[in-house]
Design a protein around this motif. Structure first.
Motif, mmCIF file in Angstrom:
data_model
loop_
_atom_site.group_PDB
_atom_site.id
_atom_site.type_symbol
_atom_site.label_atom_id
_atom_site.label_comp_id
_atom_site.label_asym_id
_atom_site.label_seq_id
_atom_site.Cartn_x
_atom_site.Cartn_y
_atom_site.Cartn_z
ATOM 1 N N LEU A 214 -13.562 -51.113 -12.490
ATOM 2 C CA LEU A 214 -11.583 -50.524 -11.517
ATOM 3 C C LEU A 214 -10.843 -49.478 -11.549
ATOM 4 C CD1 LEU A 214 -11.734 -51.573 -8.634
ATOM 5 C CD2 LEU A 214 -9.564 -53.201 -9.902
ATOM 6 N N TYR A 215 -11.094 -48.263 -10.841
ATOM 7 C CA TYR A 215 -10.090 -47.221 -10.731
ATOM 8 C C TYR A 215 -10.009 -47.174 -9.052
ATOM 9 C CZ TYR A 215 -13.481 -46.583 -14.365
ATOM 10 O OH TYR A 215 -14.370 -46.363 -16.276
ATOM 11 N N VAL A 216 -8.607 -46.756 -9.062
ATOM 12 C CA VAL A 216 -8.188 -47.034 -8.112
ATOM 13 C C VAL A 216 -6.683 -45.294 -8.119
ATOM 14 C CG1 VAL A 216 -6.230 -48.124 -6.743
ATOM 15 C CG2 VAL A 216 -7.583 -49.513 -8.081
ATOM 16 N N THR A 217 -6.619 -45.255 -6.682
ATOM 17 C CA THR A 217 -6.431 -42.989 -6.602
ATOM 18 C C THR A 217 -4.790 -44.358 -5.572
ATOM 19 O OG1 THR A 217 -7.080 -42.725 -4.901
ATOM 20 C CG2 THR A 217 -7.636 -42.037 -7.145
ATOM 21 N N GLY A 218 -3.011 -43.935 -5.707
ATOM 22 C CA GLY A 218 -2.087 -43.935 -4.336
ATOM 23 C C GLY A 218 -1.217 -42.809 -4.421
ATOM 24 N N SER A 219 -1.381 -42.505 -3.392
ATOM 25 C CA SER A 219 -0.529 -41.053 -3.215
ATOM 26 C C SER A 219 1.981 -42.107 -2.712
ATOM 27 C CB SER A 219 -0.387 -40.222 -1.866
ATOM 28 O OG SER A 219 -2.138 -39.880 -1.726
ATOM 29 N N ASN A 220 1.871 -43.311 -3.434
ATOM 30 C CA ASN A 220 3.071 -43.188 -3.458
ATOM 31 C C ASN A 220 3.880 -44.671 -4.360
ATOM 32 O OD1 ASN A 220 4.950 -44.788 -2.347
ATOM 33 N ND2 ASN A 220 4.516 -43.917 -0.032
ATOM 34 N N ALA A 221 4.997 -43.468 -5.462
ATOM 35 C CA ALA A 221 4.496 -44.832 -6.364
ATOM 36 C C ALA A 221 5.237 -46.057 -5.847
ATOM 37 C CB ALA A 221 5.913 -43.755 -7.360
ATOM 38 N N TYR A 222 5.239 -46.307 -4.295
ATOM 39 C CA TYR A 222 5.722 -47.969 -4.196
ATOM 40 C C TYR A 222 4.840 -48.396 -4.967
ATOM 41 C CZ TYR A 222 6.904 -50.827 -1.095
ATOM 42 O OH TYR A 222 7.191 -52.977 -0.577
ATOM 43 N N MET A 223 3.504 -47.805 -4.743
ATOM 44 C CA MET A 223 2.660 -49.164 -4.881
ATOM 45 C C MET A 223 2.364 -49.803 -5.790
ATOM 46 S SD MET A 223 -0.446 -46.756 -5.163
ATOM 47 C CE MET A 223 -1.482 -47.541 -5.801
ATOM 48 N N LEU A 224 3.393 -49.269 -6.765
ATOM 49 C CA LEU A 224 3.347 -49.514 -8.477
ATOM 50 C C LEU A 224 5.183 -49.903 -8.645
ATOM 51 C CD1 LEU A 224 1.568 -48.055 -10.555
ATOM 52 C CD2 LEU A 224 1.235 -49.889 -9.872
ATOM 53 N N SER A 225 5.527 -50.488 -7.647
ATOM 54 C CA SER A 225 6.992 -51.165 -7.375
ATOM 55 C C SER A 225 7.034 -53.152 -7.720
ATOM 56 C CB SER A 225 7.784 -51.444 -6.169
ATOM 57 O OG SER A 225 6.606 -52.726 -4.888
ATOM 58 N N SER A 226 7.491 -52.839 -8.635
ATOM 59 C CA SER A 226 8.398 -54.149 -9.117
ATOM 60 C C SER A 226 7.337 -55.771 -8.775
ATOM 61 C CB SER A 226 9.402 -54.364 -9.755
ATOM 62 O OG SER A 226 10.132 -54.500 -8.206
ATOM 63 N N GLU A 227 7.755 -55.475 -7.417
ATOM 64 C CA GLU A 227 7.375 -56.899 -6.867
ATOM 65 C C GLU A 227 5.493 -56.686 -7.053
ATOM 66 O OE1 GLU A 227 8.374 -54.997 -3.538
ATOM 67 O OE2 GLU A 227 9.547 -54.544 -5.704
ATOM 68 N N ILE A 228 4.346 -55.434 -6.532
ATOM 69 C CA ILE A 228 3.312 -55.256 -6.876
ATOM 70 C C ILE A 228 2.716 -55.374 -8.013
ATOM 71 C CG2 ILE A 228 1.355 -53.773 -6.009
ATOM 72 C CD1 ILE A 228 3.100 -52.624 -3.720
ATOM 73 N N ALA A 229 3.597 -54.254 -9.072
ATOM 74 C CA ALA A 229 3.095 -54.261 -10.348
ATOM 75 C C ALA A 229 2.977 -56.740 -11.345
ATOM 76 C CB ALA A 229 4.035 -53.742 -11.225
ATOM 77 N N THR A 230 3.797 -56.922 -10.423
ATOM 78 C CA THR A 230 4.130 -58.122 -10.764
ATOM 79 C C THR A 230 2.528 -59.061 -10.865
ATOM 80 O OG1 THR A 230 6.118 -58.672 -10.869
ATOM 81 C CG2 THR A 230 5.092 -60.860 -10.460
ATOM 82 N N VAL A 231 1.403 -58.806 -9.697
ATOM 83 C CA VAL A 231 0.091 -59.288 -9.199
ATOM 84 C C VAL A 231 -0.240 -58.374 -9.746
ATOM 85 C CG1 VAL A 231 -1.526 -59.610 -7.213
ATOM 86 C CG2 VAL A 231 1.352 -59.253 -7.242
ATOM 87 N N ILE A 232 -0.601 -57.915 -10.838
ATOM 88 C CA ILE A 232 -1.422 -57.051 -11.841
ATOM 89 C C ILE A 232 -0.708 -56.970 -12.856
ATOM 90 C CG2 ILE A 232 -2.974 -56.104 -9.586
ATOM 91 C CD1 ILE A 232 -1.785 -53.711 -10.160
ATOM 92 N N SER A 233 0.375 -56.953 -13.310
ATOM 93 C CA SER A 233 1.134 -56.489 -14.520
ATOM 94 C C SER A 233 0.730 -57.212 -15.745
ATOM 95 C CB SER A 233 1.886 -58.022 -14.804
ATOM 96 O OG SER A 233 3.181 -58.295 -15.909
ATOM 97 N N GLY A 234 0.145 -56.368 -16.698
ATOM 98 C CA GLY A 234 -0.314 -56.168 -17.879
ATOM 99 C C GLY A 234 -1.943 -55.938 -17.832
ATOM 100 N N ARG A 235 -2.209 -55.882 -16.454
ATOM 101 C CA ARG A 235 -3.944 -55.670 -16.156
ATOM 102 C C ARG A 235 -3.790 -54.233 -15.711
ATOM 103 N NH1 ARG A 235 -4.962 -60.897 -12.330
ATOM 104 N NH2 ARG A 235 -2.249 -60.635 -13.170
ATOM 105 N N TYR A 236 -3.822 -53.314 -15.848
ATOM 106 C CA TYR A 236 -3.419 -52.395 -15.370
ATOM 107 C C TYR A 236 -3.087 -50.793 -16.318
ATOM 108 C CZ TYR A 236 1.019 -51.278 -13.206
ATOM 109 O OH TYR A 236 2.701 -51.207 -13.391
#
Length: 422
Positions: free
Chosen positions: A123-145
């Motif tokens: 899986l490869y993903v791009t995004g134009s906003n640092a918010y996409m890796l905010s603490s709430e979001i990163a928690t869901v995929i924590s340790g897997r990206y």
């Protein structure tokens, strides 16, 4: 080979980023490429896709979705997106999934989390906003990206690409330009890759940059943060662009805008600054107390992602070439080192401190230090730091290159920028 032709366009190969994707191929981790709009993320994915095909991966093993393409508008619903991808997976065969501008999908971490459960998905993903890796979001995929931060062209990339363009356009018979002339083009024209095809035509470049700027402001900031006073936001942008490299506070920005007739408060400014930094249009650099070995919460410096955008917004007023050089050096340190701060030691300020697990480095940046008083001032900033970590004074002067003052190395900025990653 830095450039290649594709569909009549000249495409720049960002080898540093491409090699990272190659290294991570088939690793059981989500690859997330972040960066400001039009810095080259989509092009990077296409180049990696082409490389996969060259390696024998078949087209039916590849799923590529660009969420800025109307063809995929329905897939911004995360349930529909997951169903679309799942029905195209092939059991027992590796499938390479590319999701471009994923921030347009509501609750996209759920999709990434579920796809990561499939061992046959890369899986490869791009995004134009640092918010996409905010603490709430990163928690869901924590340790897997793993995050790959992509910036517009470095000076080295710009310079090499310019030379290649001039060869392609048979301009090699023109009088040769000096490095400083290329540098002056770089800080005025832009570091966004596509602007090189506009042949230094400032009118066309500014029209192109205006499109990027408006997209960032309206899509990544105004719409997401529900900002109603766009003119006040633009006043904040102008203030930040006009004060790159200066220590500032939220209250100072608020007071300045209020004095200009745009009454506001620090809380509102904080919201706007968050939008600007999340959109990756602006980078905030926090302070680090070198003596106390602690991070400071008051006062920050700000730098812009592209100096061409600054030129477009501000024109030629208040040109501070010293702070512009500082901006260029900051972005290069960000590329090479990752963790960059403003240093504070007693009353002395160090422009940049790099702090990583196995290294600390100190940097002062000055347009010129040919004047003895200026040289003394810049060197004095280091004088009370008694550790043995590397200390550099970077300047555009070329007559003092590699001079060493009690362990402080004076370095020519353009040569340093062309060195590449160290």
């Amino acid at each position: 080979m830095l450039l290649f032709m594709k569909g009549g366009d000249v495409v720049i190969i960002r080898e540093e980023y491409l090699s990272k994707l190659k290294e991570l191929k088939d690793k059981n981790i989500i690859k997330i490429v972040t960066g400001i709009r039009r810095c080259g993320k989509s092009t990077l994915l296409f180049q990696f896709k082409d490389w996969l095909i060259d390696q024998g991966i078949t087209e039916y093993q590849i799923i590529f979705v660009n969420f800025e393409d109307l063809e995929y508008e329905d897939l911004t619903d995360y349930r529909k997106l997951y169903a679309y991808i799942k029905e195209r997976l092939h059991k027992g065969v590796k499938t390479y999934v590319f999701l471009d501008e994923i921030q347009n999908v509501d609750e996209f971490p759920k999709v990434l989390d579920s796809l990561q459960l499939h061992s046959d998905v890369d899986l490869y993903v791009t995004g134009s906003n640092a918010y996409m890796l905010s603490s709430e979001i990163a928690t869901v995929i924590s340790g897997r990206y793993i995050q790959i931060e992509m910036l517009p062209l470095s000076f080295k990339e710009y310079y090499q690409a310019k030379l290649e363009y001039e060869k392609l356009e048979q301009k090699e018979n023109r009088p040769s330009k000096t490095l400083i002339q290329y540098y002056n083009e770089y800080i005025v024209n832009s570091s966004f890759p596509y602007t090189l095809q506009l042949d230094s035509d400032l009118k066309n470049i500014h029209e192109y940059l205006s499109g990027i700027y408006n997209s960032v402001l309206l899509k990544d900031i105004v719409a997401r943060l529900k900002i109603s006073d766009v003119m006040r936001l633009e006043s904040v942008v102008k203030y930040i662009f006009d004060n790159i490299g200066n220590l500032t506070s939220l209250s100072k920005i608020a007071n300045t805008l209020t004095s200009m007739g745009r009454k506001t408060d620090a809380k509102t400014i904080e919201k706007y600054i968050r939008g600007l930094t999340d959109s990756l249009l602006v980078h905030e650099v926090s302070r680090y107390n070198i003596k106390g070995k602690e991070f400071l919460s008051t006062l920050s410096k700000y730098y812009v992602a592209d100096l061409g955008l600054r030129q477009m917004i501000l024109g030629n007023r208040n040109i501070d070439m010293g702070h512009i050089l500082e901006n260029v050096i900051y972005l290069e340190l960000l590329r090479r080192k990752g963790n960059v701060y403003v240093g504070q030691f007693d009353k002395n300020e160090i422009d940049f401190v790099v702090i990583n697990s196995n290294e600390i480095e100190y940097y002062q940046v000055a347009l010129t230090v040919l004047d003895e008083n200026t040289l003394k001032r810049e060197l004095d900033a280091f004088k009370n730091i008694k550790d043995n970590y590397p200390k550099y004074l970077i300047t555009l002067d070329d007559v003092m290159v590699n001079t060493d003052y009690d362990g402080i190395k004076v370095v020519n900025a353009l040569e340093w920028l062309l060195e590449g990653k160290k």
